[in-house]
Scaffold this active site. Structure first.
Site, PDB file in Angstrom:
ATOM      1  N   HIS A   1      48.564  30.671  42.532  1.00 32.18           N
ATOM      2  CA  HIS A   1      48.709  31.916  41.761  1.00 32.18           C
ATOM      3  C   HIS A   1      48.475  31.751  40.271  1.00 32.18           C
ATOM      4  O   HIS A   1      48.702  32.689  39.511  1.00 32.18           O
ATOM      5  CB  HIS A   1      50.105  32.509  41.933  1.00 32.18           C
ATOM      6  CG  HIS A   1      50.408  32.951  43.312  1.00 32.18           C
ATOM      7  ND1 HIS A   1      50.215  34.241  43.739  1.00 32.18           N
ATOM      8  CD2 HIS A   1      50.870  32.271  44.385  1.00 32.18           C
ATOM      9  CE1 HIS A   1      50.576  34.337  45.006  1.00 32.18           C
ATOM     10  NE2 HIS A   1      50.978  33.144  45.424  1.00 32.18           N
TER      11      HIS A   1
ATOM     12  N   ARG B   1      55.746  41.382  33.026  1.00 30.04           N
ATOM     13  CA  ARG B   1      56.490  40.382  32.278  1.00 30.04           C
ATOM     14  C   ARG B   1      55.900  40.192  30.882  1.00 30.04           C
ATOM     15  O   ARG B   1      54.715  40.429  30.671  1.00 30.04           O
ATOM     16  CB  ARG B   1      56.488  39.051  33.041  1.00 30.04           C
ATOM     17  CG  ARG B   1      57.445  39.029  34.196  1.00 30.04           C
ATOM     18  CD  ARG B   1      58.874  39.302  33.797  1.00 30.04           C
ATOM     19  NE  ARG B   1      59.446  38.154  33.121  1.00 30.04           N
ATOM     20  CZ  ARG B   1      60.154  37.208  33.708  1.00 30.04           C
ATOM     21  NH1 ARG B   1      60.416  37.286  35.011  1.00 30.04           N
ATOM     22  NH2 ARG B   1      60.648  36.200  33.023  1.00 30.04           N
TER      23      ARG B   1
ATOM     24  N   LYS C   1      48.505  49.230  41.576  1.00 30.31           N
ATOM     25  CA  LYS C   1      49.500  50.297  41.764  1.00 30.31           C
ATOM     26  C   LYS C   1      49.151  51.515  40.910  1.00 30.31           C
ATOM     27  O   LYS C   1      49.224  52.663  41.366  1.00 30.31           O
ATOM     28  CB  LYS C   1      50.906  49.785  41.406  1.00 30.31           C
ATOM     29  CG  LYS C   1      51.400  48.685  42.340  1.00 30.31           C
ATOM     30  CD  LYS C   1      52.613  47.935  41.787  1.00 30.31           C
ATOM     31  CE  LYS C   1      52.803  46.630  42.566  1.00 30.31           C
ATOM     32  NZ  LYS C   1      53.701  45.657  41.887  1.00 30.31           N
TER      33      LYS C   1
END
Ligand code: 26Q
Length: 809
Positions: free
Chosen positions: A357, A546, A657
């Site tokens: 990732h 974040r 999203k």
């Protein structure tokens, strides 16, 4: 599932009495939530049991998704939707005088993750159950999830997230399925019948207790399992260690208990800048060992040969955090099932697959060998042997090139390199977006790619459209179904049918109104919580993720400061009012990130209260950004900010999203943004900034000279000077790290370099938003193309191409 509202009402009242001896009028909200949640769990219990039975009966291959993080959020609404009883429940509750929304708000988020990686794991669970794939989660039941964030005087303050205090209705503790995990001690080797055996002695035993949560598939009968492990002492009397207790050493007894329980006490709140803390390594081995032991135990009940394990079991590791799965599976196969090395290695490397990732060097896990060896003596021996054999292979392939050994070795410079272990020990290595996978192959992991080209593959991330569209934006979902039918719900790619309506004035109008209603609702919340007036007619420009230097919240803020400067010079310039929304947690020891939070709040405070600029700019910093808050803000966004330095964001999932909710993306060509652009086309996304290739070229040639830009671009000069000269009412010392990084340390993330291009992108936003119909066409085009980014699509590729599981897609 078939349930009528009368049954629900009756069941609810009965359960309220059996759990709390209360009737509806006297029960507090929390009790009503606990009762209702328990009832929903009851409704899925039979299918949960049946699903497991079916899996066993048919010997279906099971996938276990190992992850240190599962960022689930709330489950009440998504469970109702997946069970297909949302309407009935809402009506039943209403007739009992209970507002379903209030009940939903009583649920604490399960915040057992930092961000993208943990949320991806949660979306994958939802997709596996919905696609009827036998896939289960394996992780840690942290007593405290990611800290709760308060903003006090503009600063982040962290508060422990004690999410379990009021009970967790979804989990079931399974004492009968506990296992023992061994730490420390020493390894004794001995010969038996000509075989070398190993015995672990003098170890500390920790009991791992599983807590199972049902993962309900969408309108099918599948209920999979998320199994989270909790650490307890092995002694019967759990409050005090009995051995210490007997000898009268009470404080030692208490100490021992709390040392053991600390393993599953708290989620580490950083997702970069890895520190080699021993507790973190304990966490990793703890859940990996418990998980694999429990898998092997249930496999043995199938009465299949251990050599065929890989035909029935796939173990997937979410980043390197669970990569001890490799030596742990080796250990169990050799030490507990008497297989020889080669047999065990073949099975292990046919069972385990790994997802990478990150490409950021500072986020790669490396553990000091001395700590490792002491804590996990047998595991360390096995890693040494894996490494010894692997080096043999390297030497064979590269004709004794010592540099290759140095670069690829698992053990190096007194460190255990977890990524190297994960790659060597697994049969599949995947990146999370096309660009990311290419960078891994060409650069970061090129040595490994050359050695094992067959292992490397891409699986672009995805998001569950059930939570992120159907649940978060029910009106939009309804409008889509009204327009193109509801096939998209089972087959999200069918959203493409909307494309035909992108220019349809009435669909445009309807989707505009839905967003406006969402914005009005949220503006009211903002007013209530922050006392800031925001205009629902303004452009909602949202960056929630974040806080990280590479994500460049500072770039966003500098553009805002620049707009403010322009407005101060001339309050009459014609710009569409904007509401800039930020939401971000900073890792508690990441000082730069904390300065950025303070800077955003400082600038917000001045701009929001400045009467001169006619409310043309508002800045809202949302406190405590988390899954349940994401579900509220994303459906309101006009603009999605995805502005990381190209090449740094492996994929991003927030981008998907927003797109699915009809926001227009302002983006660099980074991570999955590239694939979003390829889908929607350049007219439906606003791209700016350097490309990954340009960034990497600069990096190879020593970066650029940021001070030149500071000196030559008066806009930047002005913004940075105002940050540092107290203009916003806060002394420069508060922002010294930000300044130093940008100017003294040559701006590692190219903020100043991309500034001009970003300002132009933002001007383009202003320009396009004025053209209402064109803007709506862009929104609809984005929604229409978002189906491929459903995690159903991603997961069916994992199933087909990595796990070798046939599924219905
Ligand atoms: C490791 C060791 C010690 C302490 C912490 C960690 C740690 C914890 C979490 C390291 C990394 C993480 C999380 C990483 C993460 O969330 N990465 C994101 O993964 C998303 C899903 O693939 C991508 O979309 C994002 O681009 C990527 O940044």
């Amino acid at each position: 599932m078939n349930l009528d509202k009368e049954t629900i009402k009756k069941d609810f009242k009965r359960k309220l009495i059996s759990m709390f001896s209360e009737d509806i009028n006297e029960a507090p909200l929390l009790h009503k939530y606990l009762v209702f949640g328990s009832l929903i769990k009851e409704y899925c219990a039979e299918n949960w049991m049946k699903t497991n039975k079916e899996y066993r009966k048919n010997y279906e291959k099971q996938v276990y998704y190992f992850s240190m993080e599962f960022l689930i959020g709330r489950l009440l609404k998504s469970n109702l939707i997946n069970l297909g009883i949302e309407k009935e429940c809402e009506e039943a509750l209403k007739e009992l005088g209970i507002d379903m929304n209030e009940l939903e708000e009583a649920e604490k988020d399960a915040g057992l993750g930092n961000g993208g990686l943990g949320r991806l794991a949660a979306c994958f669970l939802d997709s596996m159950a919905s696609l009827e794939i036998p896939g289960h989660g394996c992780g840690i039941r942290y007593k405290y999830g990611l800290f709760e964030q308060k903003i006090v005087d503009g600063y982040q303050v962290e508060i422990p997230d004690n999410w379990l205090v009021k009970g967790n209705v979804w989990e079931t503790r399974k004492d009968n399925k506990a296992v023992i995990v061994k730490f420390y001690g020493k390894i004794i080797s001995y010969m038996n019948n000509g075989r070398l055996n190993f015995k672990h002695e003098g170890y500390n035993a920790v009991k791992a207790i599983p807590y199972d949560t049902p993962i309900i598939g969408y309108k099918n009968k599948t209920v999979n399992t998320l199994r989270l492990w909790s650490a307890e002492t092995v002694e019967k009397d759990k409050d005090l260690d009995f051995n210490f207790f007997k000898s009268g050493n009470y404080s030692k007894a208490v100490e021992h208990k709390s040392a053991v329980e600390s393993i599953s006490q708290v989620l580490y709140p950083d997702d970069s800048h890895i520190e080699g803390k021993i507790l973190r390594l304990k966490q990793q081995y703890f859940f990996v060992s418990a998980g694999i032991q429990s898998i092997i135990r249930s496999y043995k009940k199938l009465n299949k040969p251990i050599r065929e394990l890989y035909k029935y079991i796939a173990i997937h590791i979410n980043d390197t955090h669970p990569s001890l799965a490799v030596p742990e599976l080796m250990r169990i196969l050799m030490d507990e099932h008497e297989l020889n090395w080669d047999e065990a290695w073949e099975i292990t490397t046919k069972t385990i697959s790994y997802t990478n990732h990150t490409i950021m060097a500072e986020a790669l896990e490396k553990w000091p060998e001395d700590i490792f060896k002491k804590l996990l003596p047998r595991i360390y021996m096995i890693i040494e042997e894996i490494n010894r054999r692997f080096i043999g292979e390297i030497l064979l392939k590269y004709k004794n090139d010592p540099n290759k050994v140095k670069d690829m070795s698992i053990l190096s410079n007194g460190k255990v390199r977890m990524a190297n272990l994960a790659i060597v020990g697994s049969y599949s290595v995947n990146g999370v977006a096309r660009l990311h996978t290419e960078i891994l192959k060409k650069r970061e992991l090129n040595d490994f790619y050359q050695m094992f080209p067959h292992k490397f593959n891409n699986k672009t991330n995805g998001i569950t459209h059930r939570r992120w569209l159907i649940q978060a934006n029910p009106e939009l979902a309804r409008c889509i179904s009204k327009t193109i039918g509801d096939e998209w719900i089972k087959t999200p790619e069918k959203l493409i049918k909307l494309l035909k309506y992108s220019k349809d004035k009435s669909v445009q109008e309807e989707i505009y109104n839905i967003k406006r209603d969402n914005k009005i609702k949220f503006a009211n919340e903002i007013k209530k919580q922050y006392k800031i007036n925001v205009d629902p007619a303004s452009i909602f420009d949202v960056q929630v993720k974040r806080l990280h230097a590479y994500k460049r919240q500072v770039l966003n803020l500098f553009n805002i400061m620049h707009m403010y400067n322009r407005l101060k010079e001339n309050p009459n310039i014609d710009i569409i009012p904007r509401t800039f929304v930020f939401g971000a947690k900073a890792s508690p020891n990441y000082y730069l990130a904390k300065e950025v939070i303070k800077l955003i709040n400082t600038v917000a405070n001045k701009i929001n209260n400045d009467k001169d600029i006619n409310d043309k700019i508002k800045i809202v910093f949302l406190e405590n950004y988390r899954v349940s808050l994401a579900e509220k803000i994303i459906p309101c966004a006009d603009i999605s900010e995805q502005i990381s330095t190209a090449s740094k964001e492996a994929s991003g999932t927030g981008n998907m999203k927003f797109m699915m909710n009809g926001a227009v993306t302002v983006a660099t060509l980074d991570g999955a943004n590239v694939e979003i652009r390829n889908k929607v086309g350049d007219n439906n996304i606003i791209i700016f900034g350097m490309t990954a290739e340009e960034v990497m070229n600069y990096e190879m040639n020593g970066g650029y000279f940021s001070r030149d830009i500071y000196n030559s671009d008066s806009r930047i000069h002005n913004v940075i000077d105002k940050m540092m000269n107290g203009y916003f009412g806060v002394p420069s010392s508060e922002f010294r790290n930000i300044y130093n990084n940008l100017i003294e340390r040559n701006d590692e993330y190219f903020v100043l370099k991309d500034f001009d291009s970003y300002v132009q992108a933002q001007e383009k936003v202003d320009n396009l938003y004025r053209q209402k119909s064109k803007w709506q066409e862009m929104c609809i085009t984005n929604i229409a193309h978002s189906g491929v980014f459903s995690s159903d699509n991603t997961i069916s590729r994992y199933a087909n191409e990595i796990w070798n599981i046939k599924n219905k897609k």
